[in-house]
Design an enzyme around this catalytic site. Structure first.
Site, short mmCIF file in Angstrom:
data_model
loop_
_atom_site.label_atom_id
_atom_site.label_comp_id
_atom_site.label_asym_id
_atom_site.label_seq_id
_atom_site.Cartn_x
_atom_site.Cartn_y
_atom_site.Cartn_z
N ASP A 280 -11.31 -37.70 44.70
CA ASP A 280 -12.19 -37.09 45.71
C ASP A 280 -11.41 -36.35 46.80
O ASP A 280 -11.84 -35.29 47.26
CB ASP A 280 -13.09 -38.17 46.33
N ASP B 247 -16.08 -33.28 50.34
CA ASP B 247 -16.56 -33.48 48.97
C ASP B 247 -17.64 -34.56 48.99
O ASP B 247 -17.51 -35.57 49.68
CB ASP B 247 -15.37 -33.94 48.08
N GLU C 21 -19.35 -27.91 49.57
CA GLU C 21 -19.69 -27.40 48.25
C GLU C 21 -21.20 -27.26 48.17
O GLU C 21 -21.92 -28.08 48.71
CB GLU C 21 -19.21 -28.43 47.22
#
Ligand code: ZN
Length: 401
Positions: free
Chosen positions: A352, A187, A271
């Site tokens: 997170d 992340d 991502e």
């Protein structure tokens, strides 16, 4: 298994006065030829709807060299000039394939100063590199070794805004592909650079906070200087130096990190953050963290390829921070200032780490659905991929990465 790859090795070097003069001349000629060829191609296209190719511009270059006003092009090695025409060809290919914008002119102040030499334009002997039109080899600082017995096929010389000289050697190398067992989700954040699904937080390089503060200060100072003044030129060099230090440290940091991630893990899920670029936020922290993320992804992509790893890029609209990674419940709101939260199922999450775990789970389900294909550089959420194709800005964002 082993894999043959082309790998660039970049070093600083210290030119003699005559070498730096020769290179400055070469950079100028490269820029001139690139811009002239761009004019020729633009005119052919706008006036005659004609696409002219590399060979046509190469013939034009021969003609330009015979004119009085462009005779100075004969003073430098012809190879970097030909390479500039090849780079322009690539830029047009990307433009016509809708992968890039229309090529723009190279400017004396803003464009990267560089020249590319192929084997006919340099001599490589006993680990010493001598460029065309030079008598002495370059004084290179060999900060790391190039592969045993390798010899460069292409050499690129450049000078950055801080005035430092670099040479990049493209060499053949062999990567040993050793299987790994790990899987990890990553992340991206601003506070900590990256958070892993293992719970590990990777912070920005040491000193970066202080360097950023210094960068903001010298940029403010630059803005106050009078245009065209000597003080302004000096302030600009200071800004370039501070910026170069930040980017150097960050590149180093990201190289070590991405190498470690591909060594330890067979599957890495990240991502797709292209959407972030559309959000209006011009803060320096944002700009730096976006640049870091793009660089992280680029490094990860080629290293995953080299080492035979699966890199999965999951959907940009996947609600990674709003899902409980323990029970799958979706919370409605998750403001940015919430750093940890407790789900109805009783699980307490670090924001997170929870997001990184969801990213990993999403990536693994993509692999399961995709039947072993690598969805690298593609969207993962099957149901949405068609809708996204219709969004040209979003699509372009991915391709530009
Ligand atoms: Zn839960």
């Amino acid at each position: 298994m082993s894999r043959a790859v082309k790998r660039a090795f970049k070093y600083r070097f210290y030119p003699t006065d005559s070498q730096s003069a020769e290179l400055a001349r070469t950079f100028g000629c490269v820029r001139k030829v690139y811009n002239l060829a761009l004019v020729a191609r633009t005119e052919a296209w706008t006036l005659r709807q004609e696409r002219i190719n590399y060979h046509t511009t190469s013939a034009l270059l021969t003609a330009w060299k015979k004119t009085d006003e462009l005779a100075f092009l004969n003073e430098v090695s012809s190879v970097p000039l030909q390479q500039a025409l090849r780079h322009l060809q690539v830029a047009f290919t990307n433009f016509f394939a809708k992968r890039a914008r229309y090529p723009s002119f190279k400017s004396k102040k803003k464009s990267r100063r560089s020249a590319e030499y192929t084997t006919s334009a340099f001599r490589w002997r006993d680990g010493r590199l001598t460029l065309a039109k030079m008598t002495e080899p370059l004084d290179i600082v060999w900060s790391r070794p190039i592969p045993e017995g390798a010899s460069p096929s292409t050499v690129t010389v450049s000078q950055d805004a801080a005035g430092r000289w670099f040479v990049s050697l493209l060499c053949d190398d062999v990567i040993e592909q050793v299987p790994a067992s790990g899987m990890v989700g990553v992340d991206a954040g601003i506070d900590s650079l990256l958070t892993l699904s293992t719970g590990e937080k990777i912070v920005n390089p040491k000193h970066e906070r202080r360097d950023r503060a210094r960068l903001a200060r010298v940029q403010r100072a630059l803005a106050k200087k009078e245009k065209g003044s000597a003080n302004r030129a000096k302030a600009r060099r200071t800004v370039a130096r501070v910026y170069a230090r930040i980017t150097d440290r960050r590149r180093d940091h990201l190289h070590k990190l991405t190498t470690r991630l591909v060594r330890e893990n067979q599957t890495i899920v990240i991502e797709d953050l292209a959407v972030r670029n559309m959000v209006k936020n011009h803060s320096l922290a944002r700009a730096v963290s976006d640049a870091a993320w793009r660089q992280f992804r680029t490094l990860l992509e080629y290293k995953a390829d080299w080492y035979g790893r699966d890199l999965v890029v999951v959907d940009r609209w996947f609600p990674s921070s709003k899902l409980c990674s323990a029970c799958g419940a979706l919370v409605e709101r998750m403001p940015l200032n919430v750093r940890s939260w407790t789900c109805r199922c009783g699980q307490t999450h670090d924001r997170d780490v929870n997001a990184a775990r969801n990213i990993l789970a999403e990536g693994l389900s993509v692999i399961a659905c995709g039947g072993g294909v690598r969805p690298q550089r593609e969207s993962s959420r099957m149901g949405r991929s068609s809708a996204k194709q219709e969004n040209p800005r979003a699509t372009k964002g991915i391709l530009a990465l």
